[in-house]
Design a protein around this motif. Structure first.
Motif, mmCIF file in Angstrom:
data_model
loop_
_atom_site.group_PDB
_atom_site.id
_atom_site.type_symbol
_atom_site.label_atom_id
_atom_site.label_comp_id
_atom_site.label_asym_id
_atom_site.label_seq_id
_atom_site.Cartn_x
_atom_site.Cartn_y
_atom_site.Cartn_z
ATOM 1 N N UNK A 1 1.716 -5.864 -5.864
ATOM 2 C CA UNK A 1 2.273 -4.639 -6.423
ATOM 3 C C UNK A 1 1.409 -3.414 -6.171
ATOM 4 N N UNK A 2 2.077 -2.266 -6.156
ATOM 5 C CA UNK A 2 1.388 -0.989 -6.024
ATOM 6 C C UNK A 2 2.007 -0.002 -7.009
ATOM 7 N N UNK A 3 1.163 0.759 -7.685
ATOM 8 C CA UNK A 3 1.642 1.668 -8.735
ATOM 9 C C UNK A 3 2.171 2.957 -8.116
ATOM 10 N N UNK A 4 3.346 3.356 -8.565
ATOM 11 C CA UNK A 4 3.920 4.659 -8.225
ATOM 12 C C UNK A 4 4.136 5.416 -9.522
ATOM 13 N N UNK A 5 3.547 6.594 -9.604
ATOM 14 C CA UNK A 5 3.689 7.437 -10.789
ATOM 15 C C UNK A 5 4.234 8.790 -10.370
ATOM 16 N N UNK B 1 5.645 6.877 0.943
ATOM 17 C CA UNK B 1 6.071 5.783 1.822
ATOM 18 C C UNK B 1 5.235 4.556 1.501
ATOM 19 N N UNK B 2 5.893 3.529 1.024
ATOM 20 C CA UNK B 2 5.209 2.273 0.743
ATOM 21 C C UNK B 2 5.268 1.368 1.970
ATOM 22 N N UNK B 3 4.211 0.607 2.157
ATOM 23 C CA UNK B 3 4.155 -0.383 3.228
ATOM 24 C C UNK B 3 3.814 -1.742 2.639
ATOM 25 N N UNK B 4 4.295 -2.781 3.275
ATOM 26 C CA UNK B 4 3.973 -4.145 2.866
ATOM 27 C C UNK B 4 3.689 -4.947 4.127
ATOM 28 N N UNK C 1 0.849 -1.184 0.000
ATOM 29 C CA UNK C 1 0.000 0.000 0.000
ATOM 30 C C UNK C 1 0.888 1.238 0.000
ATOM 31 N N UNK C 2 0.272 2.388 -0.285
ATOM 32 C CA UNK C 2 1.001 3.647 -0.227
ATOM 33 C C UNK C 2 1.404 4.219 -1.566
ATOM 34 N N UNK C 3 1.147 3.502 -2.643
ATOM 35 C CA UNK C 3 1.485 4.033 -3.955
ATOM 36 C C UNK C 3 0.540 5.150 -4.357
ATOM 37 N N UNK D 1 6.832 3.190 -11.720
ATOM 38 C CA UNK D 1 6.833 1.736 -11.893
ATOM 39 C C UNK D 1 5.793 1.127 -10.963
ATOM 40 N N UNK D 2 5.556 -0.153 -11.155
ATOM 41 C CA UNK D 2 4.825 -0.928 -10.162
ATOM 42 C C UNK D 2 5.855 -1.472 -9.170
ATOM 43 N N UNK D 3 5.610 -1.237 -7.903
ATOM 44 C CA UNK D 3 6.532 -1.659 -6.845
ATOM 45 C C UNK D 3 5.980 -2.905 -6.154
#
Length: 118
Positions: free
Chosen positions: A111-115, A19-22, A7-9, A92-94
């Protein structure tokens, strides 16, 4: 059932932060090396950062050194990726990954998208 939920993308302007979380479940999180990977359109998936089970060793791709920080909270079964000074090339997709070479097991999140765009 093993789950890795990123999450967080989202969409952020160049120079911004995310900040991404997994969040992990279904396996012994504190026994696994955790890592973040990304895949941009038309490119292969690449390792961004990794952190050992205890958190004592962290490694980074050259392209993100000094901008990204990986961390983990074994009490919460969660790994994080703090991304600062984001650039359009970070789009990218993280993906979050957990791996244990002794057990020979590897788990991936969805995955989560970051743009990064203005």
């Amino acid at each position: 059932q093993v789950q890795l939920a990123e999450s967080g993308g989202g969409l952020v302007q160049p120079g911004g932060s995310l900040r991404l979380s997994c969040a992990a479940s279904g396996f012994t999180f504190n026994g696994y090396t955790m890592s973040w990977h990304r895949q941009a359109p038309g490119k292969e998936r690449e390792l961004v950062a990794s952190i050992t089970a205890s958190g004592s060793i962290r490694t980074y791709a050259d392209s993100v050194k000094g901008r990204f920080t990986i961390s983990r909270d074994n009490a919460k079964n969660t790994v994080y990726l703090q991304m600062n000074s984001l650039e359009p090339e970070d789009t990218a997709v993280y993906y979050c990954r957990g791996s244990n070479r002794y057990r020979g097991t590897t788990y991936w999140g969805q995955g989560t998208q970051v743009t990064v765009s203005s």
